[in-house]
Design an enzyme around this catalytic site. Structure first.
Site, short mmCIF file in Angstrom:
data_model
loop_
_atom_site.label_atom_id
_atom_site.label_comp_id
_atom_site.label_asym_id
_atom_site.label_seq_id
_atom_site.Cartn_x
_atom_site.Cartn_y
_atom_site.Cartn_z
N ALA A 180 1.21 -4.55 9.66
CA ALA A 180 1.41 -3.24 10.32
C ALA A 180 2.52 -2.41 9.66
O ALA A 180 2.49 -1.23 9.42
CB ALA A 180 1.54 -3.43 11.57
N ASP A 181 3.74 -3.28 9.28
CA ASP A 181 4.65 -2.72 8.83
C ASP A 181 4.46 -1.94 7.38
O ASP A 181 4.93 -0.88 6.96
CB ASP A 181 5.82 -3.40 8.49
N SER A 182 3.63 -2.97 6.65
CA SER A 182 3.24 -2.33 5.17
C SER A 182 2.40 -1.12 5.29
O SER A 182 2.36 0.09 4.46
CB SER A 182 2.71 -3.40 4.63
#
Length: 408
Positions: A180-182
């Site tokens: 999700a961060d990426s």
């Protein structure tokens, strides 16, 4: 002969597309810093601002070598690193001076933190009306969850990703990396460029509000629409798909694995001919992907039995000859040796003063005329503080005062 249109040298024959853009990266860990990395790869001057005694945690995240964090080498590439304590008067004043010559500020503090330091949009835009302030948080700047601690794992859980990942009779599965961060990092880089394009028309900057829980929901596809229109809730199906079959991973005779996909009807037919089961093509249910998915047991048995009798090399060669879609299940060792990745120069080598030759992913895409480049890997904490602040006009006496205050 093909050309990669990416470079890892310090010599540019053509200005990179974002040359002249200045980015202040105040964020930590992954989504915000990754967005800054993407911008730096294509020529933006990125100044990484870290706390003097509490550096970006990504420096210590994951494996290290000789005390040097390896994740930071990737995430911190093409960034000059300085230290500032923004809660100190000297740190605040210095950041405002930096902001006057910047185009973008990327931050991921909890909502209200910059305002507490008198560094919110009101103060930053007063210092530089053309500034784009990019705010990356778990849940966005408003709403009932806005002030909660937010991490990518929570977005993977909340978005529906974990609910559809894993085997039907097993628990929901989280990814073993910052998915999700990426995704949010890539989306943030896009959002920044969109805001900068708007600035070209209006002459004014604006605020980008990026909530990590949102981009991952977008890449999950039409789940909200399915639910809205049909009441359909996508279940966990393991490696199978509800939209086509055969689609799974299969074990070969030499103990390795391959993945097969048949999203196109013609590919599905080629696979069944290849594995010696052409009669299945004549079944009424074989005509659509959804109907094939309903008969996945039959198709998986046919494909799996054929693959189980052959080595991975034999399977890949046969599928390629039949123009059917297959790929080996590769770990990082296989990736580093894969001839297609090698042809694309997807993993490149960067000379690093701390670790020597260092291999990492290349810039994200190729441009034929204005390529991106990796000029250096992540630098030690605060390496460029004096240089950057001297360029800003601070004297040695000013730097001494900031250090006495603990602001740098």
């Amino acid at each position: 002969m093909t050309t990669d249109h990416r470079t890892t040298t310090d010599h540019r024959t053509t200005a990179a597309p974002l040359t002249g853009l200045r980015v202040l990266d105040l964020a930590t860990l992954f989504a915000g810093p990754l967005a800054a990395t993407m911008l730096g790869d294509f020529g933006a001057e990125v100044i990484k601002v870290e706390h003097p005694t509490k550096p970006d945690p990504s420096r210590g995240h994951g494996p290290s070598k000789n005390g040097v964090g390896l994740w930071w080498k990737l995430l911190g590439r093409n960034k000059r690193t300085i230290t500032l304590d923004l809660s100190k008067p000297g740190g605040r004043t210095t950041l405002l001076r930096l902001a006057r010559s910047a185009d973008v500020v990327i931050e991921n503090f909890r909502p209200g933190t910059l305002e507490k330091w008198a560094l919110g949009w009101e103060e930053l835009s007063a210092a530089n009306p053309r500034l784009v302030l990019t705010r990356v948080t778990g849940f966005g700047q408003f709403g009932p969850y806005a002030r909660r601690p937010g991490f990518g794992t929570l977005a993977e859980a909340m978005s529906g990703f974990a609910a559809i990942t894993g085997e039907p009779d097993a628990p929901p599965t989280l990814p073993p990396f910052g998915l999700a961060d990426s995704i949010a990092g890539l989306a943030t880089a896009y959002a920044v460029m969109t805001a900068l394009a708007a600035r070209e028309r209006t002459g004014e900057g604006q605020v980008v509000d990026m909530a990590i829980i949102e981009p991952i929901l977008t890449v999950l596809g039409p789940q909200p629409t399915w639910y809205d229109q049909l009441g359909h809730v996508q279940p966990r199906t393991g490696n199978r798909s509800q939209n086509n079959a055969p689609r799974n991973t299969y074990r070969t005779a030499d103990g390795t694995w391959v993945a097969v996909s048949t999203s196109a009807q013609s590919i599905a037919e080629r696979v069944m001919r290849l594995v010696g089961r052409p009669e299945l093509i004549d079944e009424p249910w074989f005509a659509t992907g959804a109907d094939r998915a309903a008969h996945a047991d039959v198709l998986d048995e046919a494909v799996g039995a054929w693959i189980a009798e052959r080595t991975r090399t034999e399977v890949l060669a046969a599928f390629e000859k039949a123009e059917a879609a297959v790929a080996p299940i590769q770990d990082v060792r296989d990736v580093m040796a894969d001839p297609q990745y090698q042809a694309l120069n997807t993993v490149t080598t960067v000379d690093d003063p701390e670790l020597g030759p260092l291999r990492m992913q290349n810039v994200l895409f190729r441009l034929s005329s204005t390529p991106g480049a990796i000029h250096w890997a992540g630098r030690p904490h605060g390496t460029d503080t004096d240089e950057v602040l001297t360029e800003l006009g601070l004297t040695q006496a000013d730097l001494d005062l900031l250090r006495k205050e603990g602001a740098v």
